[in-house]
Design a protein around this motif. Structure first.
Motif, PDB file in Angstrom:
ATOM      1  N   TYR A   1       6.952   9.418   6.766  1.00 32.19           N
ATOM      2  CA  TYR A   1       5.906   8.400   6.867  1.00 32.19           C
ATOM      3  C   TYR A   1       5.792   7.953   8.322  1.00 32.19           C
ATOM      4  CZ  TYR A   1       9.832   5.152   7.078  1.00 32.19           C
ATOM      5  OH  TYR A   1      10.986   4.514   7.439  1.00 32.19           O
TER       6      TYR A   1
ATOM      7  N   GLY B   1      -4.843   3.830   7.718  1.00 34.03           N
ATOM      8  CA  GLY B   1      -5.664   4.336   6.623  1.00 34.03           C
ATOM      9  C   GLY B   1      -6.586   5.472   7.030  1.00 34.03           C
TER      10      GLY B   1
ATOM     11  N   CYS C   1      -4.306   8.919   6.355  1.00 32.41           N
ATOM     12  CA  CYS C   1      -3.590   9.188   5.112  1.00 32.41           C
ATOM     13  C   CYS C   1      -4.417   8.693   3.940  1.00 32.41           C
ATOM     14  CB  CYS C   1      -2.214   8.505   5.106  1.00 32.41           C
ATOM     15  SG  CYS C   1      -2.299   6.694   5.071  1.00 32.41           S
ATOM     16  N   THR C   2      -4.026   9.111   2.753  1.00 30.87           N
ATOM     17  CA  THR C   2      -4.656   8.533   1.571  1.00 30.87           C
ATOM     18  C   THR C   2      -3.871   7.285   1.209  1.00 30.87           C
ATOM     19  OG1 THR C   2      -3.288   9.892   0.110  1.00 30.87           O
ATOM     20  CG2 THR C   2      -5.447  10.759   0.689  1.00 30.87           C
ATOM     21  N   THR C   3      -4.573   6.235   0.839  1.00 32.59           N
ATOM     22  CA  THR C   3      -3.944   4.955   0.537  1.00 32.59           C
ATOM     23  C   THR C   3      -4.357   4.506  -0.851  1.00 32.59           C
ATOM     24  OG1 THR C   3      -4.004   4.334   2.875  1.00 32.59           O
ATOM     25  CG2 THR C   3      -3.666   2.557   1.304  1.00 32.59           C
ATOM     26  N   THR C   4      -3.375   4.161  -1.665  1.00 33.06           N
ATOM     27  CA  THR C   4      -3.637   3.600  -2.984  1.00 33.06           C
ATOM     28  C   THR C   4      -2.898   2.270  -3.081  1.00 33.06           C
ATOM     29  OG1 THR C   4      -1.744   4.787  -3.921  1.00 33.06           O
ATOM     30  CG2 THR C   4      -3.897   5.854  -4.101  1.00 33.06           C
TER      31      THR C   4
ATOM     32  N   ALA D   1       0.854  -1.189   0.000  1.00 30.07           N
ATOM     33  CA  ALA D   1       0.000   0.000   0.000  1.00 30.07           C
ATOM     34  C   ALA D   1       0.885   1.232   0.000  1.00 30.07           C
ATOM     35  CB  ALA D   1      -0.908   0.006   1.226  1.00 30.07           C
ATOM     36  N   ASP D   2       0.615   2.155  -0.906  1.00 27.57           N
ATOM     37  CA  ASP D   2       1.335   3.427  -0.939  1.00 27.57           C
ATOM     38  C   ASP D   2       0.556   4.415  -0.080  1.00 27.57           C
ATOM     39  OD1 ASP D   2       3.234   2.423  -2.697  1.00 27.57           O
ATOM     40  OD2 ASP D   2       2.073   3.008  -4.463  1.00 27.57           O
ATOM     41  N   ARG D   3       1.155   4.890   1.001  1.00 31.36           N
ATOM     42  CA  ARG D   3       0.481   5.816   1.910  1.00 31.36           C
ATOM     43  C   ARG D   3       1.096   7.196   1.766  1.00 31.36           C
ATOM     44  NH1 ARG D   3       0.426   0.892   5.068  1.00 31.36           N
ATOM     45  NH2 ARG D   3      -1.733   0.390   5.578  1.00 31.36           N
TER      46      ARG D   3
ATOM     47  N   TRP E   1      -0.178  12.201   4.940  1.00 35.56           N
ATOM     48  CA  TRP E   1      -0.429  11.884   6.350  1.00 35.56           C
ATOM     49  C   TRP E   1      -0.970  13.110   7.082  1.00 35.56           C
ATOM     50  CZ3 TRP E   1      -0.125   7.130   8.450  1.00 35.56           C
ATOM     51  CH2 TRP E   1       0.580   6.150   7.741  1.00 35.56           C
TER      52      TRP E   1
ATOM     53  N   THR F   1       3.664   1.833  10.316  1.00 36.48           N
ATOM     54  CA  THR F   1       2.324   1.266  10.419  1.00 36.48           C
ATOM     55  C   THR F   1       2.245   0.130  11.434  1.00 36.48           C
ATOM     56  OG1 THR F   1       2.733  -0.179   8.524  1.00 36.48           O
ATOM     57  CG2 THR F   1       1.717   1.967   8.086  1.00 36.48           C
TER      58      THR F   1
END
Length: 193
Positions: free
Chosen positions: A156, A170, A173-176, A112-114, A117, A159
């Motif tokens: 970062y 999640g 932050c935005t998670t893709t 997962a790219d976070r 934040w 996690t």
């Protein structure tokens, strides 16, 4: 000539995944090439453990360049093979994870790219969780700072530390979806070794 780059996007399926080649010579030739490269790399590894004083700068530089070229080519081969596994996994969800005899468990994972934040809110939540764990008593401010720094890094947040506190990363932050990687866990080695 440099090998082509294999981006994760190249794996997107538009139809059926081709079945394995019916030409066993191709598979054996590729396996032989990779095994030969590994064998030579192991021999080179043993040689560099010896006395390298006979090498001048130019000789060492040429060898460094050759090593980088070999690593680039092998990385392209590794990525092409991993892309094949990912394509099979995307087309046939029931095939992985799979135990390969003599190798270990093969599975496809997605990171997962976070980004973006919410540092202030998340930092405050970390402090609230530590205060709650301390029964509401005010801890030493330096302990609080160490606890926040244990969860945060410059760009970062860690996690694993957040999850141990019961905080869903999640939510802050935005998670893709990240890129897919192939992980092989052997009985004698753990993941990524």
């Amino acid at each position: 000539m440099m090998p082509p780059k294999y981006a994760d996007d190249d794996v997107t399926l538009t139809g059926e995944v081709p079945e394995p080649s019916t030409d066993p010579a191709l598979v054996h030739h590729l396996a032989d090439a990779v095994e030969t490269a590994v064998g030579w790399a192991r021999e080179a590894d043993q040689l560099v453990a010896g006395d390298l004083t006979a090498l001048d700068v130019a000789g060492a530089a040429y060898l460094v360049d050759y090593c980088k070229t070999a690593r680039t080519h092998l990385a392209a081969v590794e990525q092409a093979l991993a892309n094949r596994i990912v394509a099979i996994d995307q087309a046939h969800r029931d095939r992985l994870p799979m135990t390969v005899p003599g190798l270990g468990v093969v599975e496809v994972r997605r990171s997962a790219d976070r980004k973006a934040w919410e540092h202030d809110q998340l930092g405050a939540e970390v402090v609230r969780r530590h205060l709650a764990a301390a029964g509401g008593e005010l801890p030493d401010p330096f302990d609080v700072a160490r606890q926040v720094l244990a969860a945060a890094a410059p760009s970062y947040w860690r996690t694993g530390v957040l999850k141990a506190l019961g905080i869903d990363p999640g939510d802050y932050c935005t998670t893709t979806p990240g890129r897919r990687t192939v992980q092989i866990t052997t009985p004698t080695k753990g993941p990524g070794q």
